[in-house]
Design a protein around this motif. Structure first.
Motif, PDB file in Angstrom:
ATOM      1  N   GLU A 356      -6.088  12.476  -1.900  1.00 42.43           N
ATOM      2  CA  GLU A 356      -5.003  11.684  -1.332  1.00 42.43           C
ATOM      3  C   GLU A 356      -5.460  10.316  -0.829  1.00 42.43           C
ATOM      4  O   GLU A 356      -6.477  10.198  -0.171  1.00 42.43           O
ATOM      5  CB  GLU A 356      -4.393  12.434  -0.151  1.00 42.43           C
ATOM      6  CG  GLU A 356      -3.375  13.455  -0.559  1.00 42.43           C
ATOM      7  CD  GLU A 356      -2.986  14.301   0.640  1.00 42.43           C
ATOM      8  OE1 GLU A 356      -2.238  13.783   1.473  1.00 42.43           O
ATOM      9  OE2 GLU A 356      -3.447  15.438   0.717  1.00 42.43           O
ATOM     10  N   ARG A 358      -3.313   8.312   1.032  1.00 43.76           N
ATOM     11  CA  ARG A 358      -2.712   8.117   2.342  1.00 43.76           C
ATOM     12  C   ARG A 358      -2.618   9.453   3.048  1.00 43.76           C
ATOM     13  O   ARG A 358      -2.308  10.458   2.438  1.00 43.76           O
ATOM     14  CB  ARG A 358      -1.279   7.579   2.180  1.00 43.76           C
ATOM     15  CG  ARG A 358      -1.210   6.123   1.865  1.00 43.76           C
ATOM     16  CD  ARG A 358       0.222   5.757   1.574  1.00 43.76           C
ATOM     17  NE  ARG A 358       0.460   4.362   1.900  1.00 43.76           N
ATOM     18  CZ  ARG A 358       1.547   3.909   2.505  1.00 43.76           C
ATOM     19  NH1 ARG A 358       2.497   4.750   2.845  1.00 43.76           N
ATOM     20  NH2 ARG A 358       1.700   2.634   2.745  1.00 43.76           N
ATOM     21  N   MET A 359      -2.906   9.408   4.361  1.00 43.17           N
ATOM     22  CA  MET A 359      -2.861  10.656   5.109  1.00 43.17           C
ATOM     23  C   MET A 359      -1.902  10.489   6.280  1.00 43.17           C
ATOM     24  O   MET A 359      -1.884   9.440   6.915  1.00 43.17           O
ATOM     25  CB  MET A 359      -4.252  10.971   5.625  1.00 43.17           C
ATOM     26  CG  MET A 359      -5.253  11.109   4.517  1.00 43.17           C
ATOM     27  SD  MET A 359      -6.914  10.911   5.140  1.00 43.17           S
ATOM     28  CE  MET A 359      -6.886   9.281   5.784  1.00 43.17           C
ATOM     29  N   ASP A 360      -1.153  11.540   6.552  1.00 37.39           N
ATOM     30  CA  ASP A 360      -0.168  11.430   7.621  1.00 37.39           C
ATOM     31  C   ASP A 360      -0.802  11.732   8.977  1.00 37.39           C
ATOM     32  O   ASP A 360      -1.161  12.865   9.256  1.00 37.39           O
ATOM     33  CB  ASP A 360       0.983  12.404   7.346  1.00 37.39           C
ATOM     34  CG  ASP A 360       2.020  12.331   8.443  1.00 37.39           C
ATOM     35  OD1 ASP A 360       2.314  11.203   8.884  1.00 37.39           O
ATOM     36  OD2 ASP A 360       2.507  13.390   8.878  1.00 37.39           O
ATOM     37  N   PRO A 365       0.979   6.493   8.202  1.00 36.58           N
ATOM     38  CA  PRO A 365       0.254   6.789   6.951  1.00 36.58           C
ATOM     39  C   PRO A 365      -1.085   6.063   6.891  1.00 36.58           C
ATOM     40  O   PRO A 365      -1.173   4.944   6.395  1.00 36.58           O
ATOM     41  CB  PRO A 365       1.212   6.268   5.877  1.00 36.58           C
ATOM     42  CG  PRO A 365       1.977   5.168   6.548  1.00 36.58           C
ATOM     43  CD  PRO A 365       2.010   5.449   8.021  1.00 36.58           C
ATOM     44  N   ARG A 368      -7.094   6.138   3.349  1.00 41.11           N
ATOM     45  CA  ARG A 368      -8.419   6.769   3.380  1.00 41.11           C
ATOM     46  C   ARG A 368      -9.457   5.779   2.841  1.00 41.11           C
ATOM     47  O   ARG A 368      -9.918   5.876   1.716  1.00 41.11           O
ATOM     48  CB  ARG A 368      -8.395   8.015   2.503  1.00 41.11           C
ATOM     49  CG  ARG A 368      -9.602   8.917   2.735  1.00 41.11           C
ATOM     50  CD  ARG A 368      -9.382  10.245   2.068  1.00 41.11           C
ATOM     51  NE  ARG A 368      -9.419  10.121   0.624  1.00 41.11           N
ATOM     52  CZ  ARG A 368     -10.529  10.213  -0.083  1.00 41.11           C
ATOM     53  NH1 ARG A 368     -11.666  10.407   0.507  1.00 41.11           N
ATOM     54  NH2 ARG A 368     -10.497  10.106  -1.393  1.00 41.11           N
ATOM     55  N   GLN A 408       8.002   2.818  13.708  1.00 38.17           N
ATOM     56  CA  GLN A 408       7.485   3.822  12.778  1.00 38.17           C
ATOM     57  C   GLN A 408       7.883   3.491  11.338  1.00 38.17           C
ATOM     58  O   GLN A 408       7.070   3.594  10.419  1.00 38.17           O
ATOM     59  CB  GLN A 408       8.000   5.221  13.143  1.00 38.17           C
ATOM     60  CG  GLN A 408       7.365   6.260  12.252  1.00 38.17           C
ATOM     61  CD  GLN A 408       7.799   7.676  12.564  1.00 38.17           C
ATOM     62  OE1 GLN A 408       8.482   8.262  11.766  1.00 38.17           O
ATOM     63  NE2 GLN A 408       7.409   8.210  13.707  1.00 38.17           N
ATOM     64  N   ARG A 412       5.398   2.796   8.300  1.00 34.94           N
ATOM     65  CA  ARG A 412       5.486   3.638   7.098  1.00 34.94           C
ATOM     66  C   ARG A 412       5.669   2.798   5.842  1.00 34.94           C
ATOM     67  O   ARG A 412       5.245   3.170   4.756  1.00 34.94           O
ATOM     68  CB  ARG A 412       6.661   4.602   7.208  1.00 34.94           C
ATOM     69  CG  ARG A 412       6.339   5.845   8.011  1.00 34.94           C
ATOM     70  CD  ARG A 412       7.583   6.710   8.096  1.00 34.94           C
ATOM     71  NE  ARG A 412       7.338   7.927   8.825  1.00 34.94           N
ATOM     72  CZ  ARG A 412       6.772   9.002   8.302  1.00 34.94           C
ATOM     73  NH1 ARG A 412       6.418   9.009   7.035  1.00 34.94           N
ATOM     74  NH2 ARG A 412       6.566  10.070   9.040  1.00 34.94           N
TER      75      ARG A 412
END
Ligand code: UDP
Length: 598
Positions: A356, A358-360, A365, A368, A408, A412
């Motif tokens: 992945e 992008r990590m939440d 987001p 990485r 947010q 995002r």
């Protein structure tokens, strides 16, 4: 060192004796240590048991314990009895090192040593149930109870053998606690003797730790185990012992059930999860399997034990508090300790590689990437020419994204979000996200400007008090050869002037726009005007211009590395103190989320 008539400790004599004992105990393993290491290196063959090393480490442990105590404290019965018991333990352990005694024989011999100990007077005649002041006579139960107790403590120490280099450190910490508990508030007449024994054990263990034996054998473990058991009984330190030996007993002895396991390791994606019914393993095995290196696992156990020792001492000191209050203190201390243990275990484990991008992270987001990766993305954005927004997200921003819907959504929608600050990296790791490096606004800005100099990108500086952006631009141009700054404008314009500012940027047509209004103002402003600005990359960089222009000093390197930059800024600018409230909130949010993701 002890007054024969009153049993009280003679401070100066005792200090001298303990000091000397400590010295001998410390030096003896150090003299033997190098030989052991050499022998270990030479004899290090797979499958070969390093018997010589085990025996030597056991011998040095026994000498270090026995010589100072028998020479200087031999007239005290409790001390000589404890030393004798420890030596018996050491000898049986050594037989095990040399011959590999069958389990049953080991048990029989251990029970025999415990029996000798009790016959020598190392026994409990009465017990004080936890958190009470009432004593209960044991009567005929005294012998089996004392033997069981001694064996349990010795077993806890022997368990430490499962993790190389764990024993010496743990025994040092635990002995120090026993000595402190016995000397400060020991309730029994022989508490001073227990204190002296405890301090000597600190010397023995510290010596072994310093000598850095590759492996301590059964001999050293049995000797230390029985010595500690004797100290707890002589000093009546059973409640303290119960708490401080909990770590080796629970962590190394009790297989972890699925539930505990799942709570600790199941959180976060990409971690191996234990399916129900699968083999149970010990906590340290699980820690290592999920990415902790053995030295880190050992350090974690040291910390956990040191923490429990501090809690135990605090409980010993607050004798006058009621049972319920003590229980409350214990419950809070254990919960906090567990939370910190859990977080450290997650932060220290090696992140697994994941596909992945992008990590939440609590709704944000995170990308990485490390600094190199971030620069590569900026190159790509510049090449694409269409407008992109980059956010460097610090701890307050993560919390803000939770509470501020508009913020947010902006974050995002950003094209790249980096972890700005050690706190964010750590909390991401707690959630099981493989974030390895922080990419702060200031570092990113400086790196981008260096690259901009090399690749002929142009930049625009917008924000901060009048004059600061220009000064920051001058500093950057001098540091980054080839850098083209196509505009600098302060951030205190009126709403009427706003359109003019936007137009000025668009006409200067920079490749990269740095906006320094502070979060969340800068992100909201960039989002609102991104299309009209027509810049390939717009980044909010907070107070970076102030730092570059020399108006605000950045934290020293060591503080940055230790993740303490926030503390430095808060101390230098006390007006920032209220912002620190977000830190406990972030920790709380992360813990809740980590458990929820289970
Ligand atoms: N600032 C600005 N316009 C404003 C408010 C603030 O240009 O209307 C500037 C301020 O002068 C400072 C920066 O924005 O240079 C905010 O820095 P701070 O360190 O507070 O931001 P953080 O890095 O914490 O987001």
């Amino acid at each position: 060192m002890l007054d024969a008539s009153t049993g009280h400790i003679r401070p100066i004599g005792t200090a001298a004796v303990v000091g000397l004992a400590f010295l001998i105990a410390f030096v003896t393993p150090n003299l033997v240590g190098p030989r052991i290491r050499r022998a270990a290196r030479q004899g290090a063959q797979p499958g070969l048991r390093p018997r010589g090393q085990w025996v030597l480490s056991g011998l040095s442990t026994m000498i270090a314990l026995a010589v100072p105590l028998l020479v200087f404290g031999g007239e005290e019965r409790a001390i000589s009895a404890a030393v004798l018991v420890a030596l018996l333990g050491g000898v049986v352990g050594m037989a095990n090192d040399l011959l590999g005694l069958p389990r049953l024989v080991q048990i029989v011999l251990a029970v025999a040593i415990a029996w000798v100990a009790v016959s020598l007077g190392i026994a409990m005649g009465e017990i004080k149930p936890p958190f009470t002041t009432r004593m209960i006579e044991l009567g005929s139960w005294s012998v089996p109870a004392s033997m069981a107790w001694l064996l349990a403590i010795a077993y806890a120490v022997v368990l430490c053998r499962r993790l190389p280099r764990l024993t010496a450190g743990l025994v040092a910490i635990i002995s120090l606690t026993f000595a402190a508990a016995a000397l400060i508030v020991g309730p029994s007449r022989s508490a001073p003797a227990a204190g002296v024994l405890g301090l000597t054990m600190v010397g023995v263990a510290a010596g072994a730790l310093r000598a850095d034996y590759p492996e301590l054998g059964s001999s050293a473990h049995w000797a230390m185990g029985f010595a500690l058991g004797a100290i707890t009984m002589i000093g009546m330190l059973k409640n303290t012992a119960f708490l401080v030996l909990g770590v080796p007993l629970l962590a190394l002895g009790v297989p972890v059930g699925e539930t505990t396991y799942a709570i600790i390791y199941g959180a976060g994606k990409g971690r191996p999860r234990l399916a129900l019914g699968q083999r149970r393993e010990l906590l340290h095995e699980a820690l290592i399997r999920t990415g902790l290196t053995p030295p880190r696992a050992v350090l974690l156990f040291y910390l956990a034990t040191a923490y429990l020792c501090a809690v135990a001492l605090a409980l010993v000191l607050v004798v006058r508090v009621t049972f319920l209050a003590k229980l409350g203190i214990l419950a809070v201390a254990l919960s906090v300790g567990f939370a910190v243990f859990f977080m450290l275990a997650r932060i220290w484990s090696q992140p697994r590689e994941e596909a992945e991008e992008r990590m939440d992270m609590l709704g944000v987001p995170l990308a990485r990437i490390d600094m190199e990766g971030a620069l590569a993305r900026v190159d790509q954005f510049v090449a694409e020419r269409s407008p992109h927004m980059v956010v460097t997200s610090d701890s307050p921003s993560i919390v803000r994204a939770r509470n501020d819907q508009e913020y947010q959504e902006i974050v995002r929608g950003a094209d790249m979000v980096t972890a700005d600050g050690r706190g964010v990296v750590w909390m991401a790791r707690v959630l099981g996200l493989p974030v390895t490096e922080r990419v702060s606004g200031l570092d990113l800005m400086e790196s981008i400007c260096k690259r901009a100099g090399e690749r002929m990108y142009s930049v625009y500086l917008l924000g901060a008090r009048p004059g600061v952006a220009e000064e920051a631009a001058r500093v950057l141009e001098s540091r980054c050869p080839g850098l083209r700054v196509v505009g600098a404008q302060h951030g205190y314009f009126t709403p009427e002037e706003e359109q003019g500012v936007v137009r000025a940027v668009a006409e200067a047509a920079p490749d990269i726009l740095f906006v320094a209004f502070g979060a969340p103002k800068q992100e909201k402003w960039i989002r609102q005007h991104l299309a009209e600005l027509r810049v390939p990359v717009a980044i909010g960089v907070g107070g970076s211009f102030d730092v570059l222009a020399g108006r605000v000093r950045r934290a020293p390197r060591w503080m940055q590395r230790a993740g303490l930059e926030w503390l430095y800024r808060a101390v230098r600018e006390p007006s920032r103190l209220p912002r620190l409230w977000v830190l406990p909130r972030l920790v709380w949010m992360t813990l809740r989320e980590a458990l929820r993701r289970r």
